[in-house]
Design an enzyme around this catalytic site. Sequence first.
Site, mmCIF file in Angstrom:
data_model
loop_
_atom_site.group_PDB
_atom_site.id
_atom_site.type_symbol
_atom_site.label_atom_id
_atom_site.label_comp_id
_atom_site.label_asym_id
_atom_site.label_seq_id
_atom_site.Cartn_x
_atom_site.Cartn_y
_atom_site.Cartn_z
ATOM 1 N N LYS A 25 -2.744 121.796 9.592
ATOM 2 C CA LYS A 25 -1.652 120.951 10.066
ATOM 3 C C LYS A 25 -2.124 120.326 11.372
ATOM 4 O O LYS A 25 -2.465 121.036 12.321
ATOM 5 C CB LYS A 25 -0.393 121.790 10.291
ATOM 6 C CG LYS A 25 0.877 121.003 10.571
ATOM 7 C CD LYS A 25 2.063 121.962 10.630
ATOM 8 C CE LYS A 25 3.380 121.221 10.834
ATOM 9 N NZ LYS A 25 4.536 122.160 10.843
ATOM 10 N N ASP A 83 9.000 119.123 -1.401
ATOM 11 C CA ASP A 83 7.581 119.190 -1.062
ATOM 12 C C ASP A 83 7.285 120.335 -0.091
ATOM 13 O O ASP A 83 6.128 120.589 0.231
ATOM 14 C CB ASP A 83 7.098 117.859 -0.466
ATOM 15 C CG ASP A 83 7.875 117.458 0.772
ATOM 16 O OD1 ASP A 83 9.104 117.295 0.666
ATOM 17 O OD2 ASP A 83 7.269 117.326 1.850
ATOM 18 N N ASP A 135 5.469 126.010 6.454
ATOM 19 C CA ASP A 135 5.716 124.736 7.139
ATOM 20 C C ASP A 135 6.953 124.797 8.024
ATOM 21 O O ASP A 135 8.060 124.434 7.621
ATOM 22 C CB ASP A 135 5.838 123.588 6.144
ATOM 23 C CG ASP A 135 5.637 122.232 6.847
ATOM 24 O OD1 ASP A 135 5.116 122.231 7.985
ATOM 25 O OD2 ASP A 135 5.993 121.194 6.279
#
Length: 467
Positions: free
Chosen positions: A116, A257, A267
């Site tokens: 990320k 997603d 996430d």
Amino acid sequence: MMQPPQPSPYRPETSILELGEAFYDPVEAADFPQTILRFRNDRWAAAVGLDGLGDAEWIRHFGRFAPLENNLTRPLALRYHGHQFRVYNPDIGDGRGFLFAQLRDGAGRLLDLGTKGSGQTPYSRFGDGRLTLKGGVREVLASEMLEALGVETSKSFSLIETGEALERGDEPSPTRSSVLVRLQHSHIRIGTFQRLAFFGETEAMARLVEYCLQYYYGETGGEDGPARLLGHVAGKAAELAASYVAAGFVHGVLNSDNIAITAQSFDYGPWRWTPYWEAGFTAAYFDHSGLYSFGRQPEAIHWDVVQLASSLRLLAEAEALTPALSAFPELFQAALVETICARLGVAPRGREPDTTLLVALETALAGRSVLIDRFFFDWRGGRRRAPSPADPVYDGEGFAPFRDAVAGYEGTVSLDHPYWADEGPCSMHIDEVEAIWARIDEADDWSAFEAKIAAVRRMGDAMTASA
């Protein structure tokens, strides 16, 4: 509760290549001005055989992204679509991250090392592909706390400060930059299936179903493969939703997603822990309708699983897929009873989920008279451990149904760990997170960050101790 990671030798894999080039795009990592190591997860590095890397080697692999031995030779940005706040978006994909490597852990699971903030990809659109240092710090803290509370989560593996000044609209700018590496049980998500359905790619969909069944659920494909895969995902997703509720956690952005095909949580952007048992508590300032609020997370995750089912219609009839979707509410209810009992440290009673305790607990906590963390700390093992600042609340009429309900449960945990003698629980509320970041931002003082991780892991160790 989850057990600590098991040590393992380094066992590289490149199974993602079996899917073929239609699933990803080879990319290059950004060339960062600096690479300052801020966090390395040696506990999980040992589980994948990478704990022997020196800091310089660590930075070379996870800051400069030199390939690991016998692993992927180039990073891969995976292609996917997704519903974002219920609006379909075909213009997304790995926009500031990529799949860097694959390997096995001590439990034999296939894991992915993904990034990320590693730079722009074909899916960056107008973004810079970067991650703020604050965002990286927050993800480390979130994943460490969730792991300690027994949530099946990705692990923050590495955080490296990268020496760039980033402009952001939702925090004071310019702000410091970083690149995060996370260890995750599958980089594939529901949105990966949605993309194939969008383009009608039947053969690719069949290949993806077989891949996921083989590598994540230990099964072969076949005509009923789509239905079996959906059943697995629905069950794991129900457990994920229940674990969020039991942890008092609000993910903030449960888009399709952001749901992995293994339903492992990952996430962490605008996450929060709700201080009180408040169904309408939201984490994202832009979630004006409360779509992903604390109490609506099970609904949101179920909705995402429905999108997977819709995508699998490319291969299967609705009649074959419906049972897995219909089972979700019952699976969630059973998982919630189990996870609440686990956090209380008591044994579930009987084969069928007993919701009496659950209803009594929710009713008591809904009065917002005691913090969630305080409550579970005080009632660990199913018996009140006095004295507590919340004793007047526990003695009150509002807690009477819970007191009566929990009395019939047997404790299953040890309270010998020194953590249980502390004055109060380890928590992760927003004020403390902001204070940790302020010390980093203003004085480059990482001591509070490091102390918090140590405290969270100490709590995790205490919670995994059996009776």
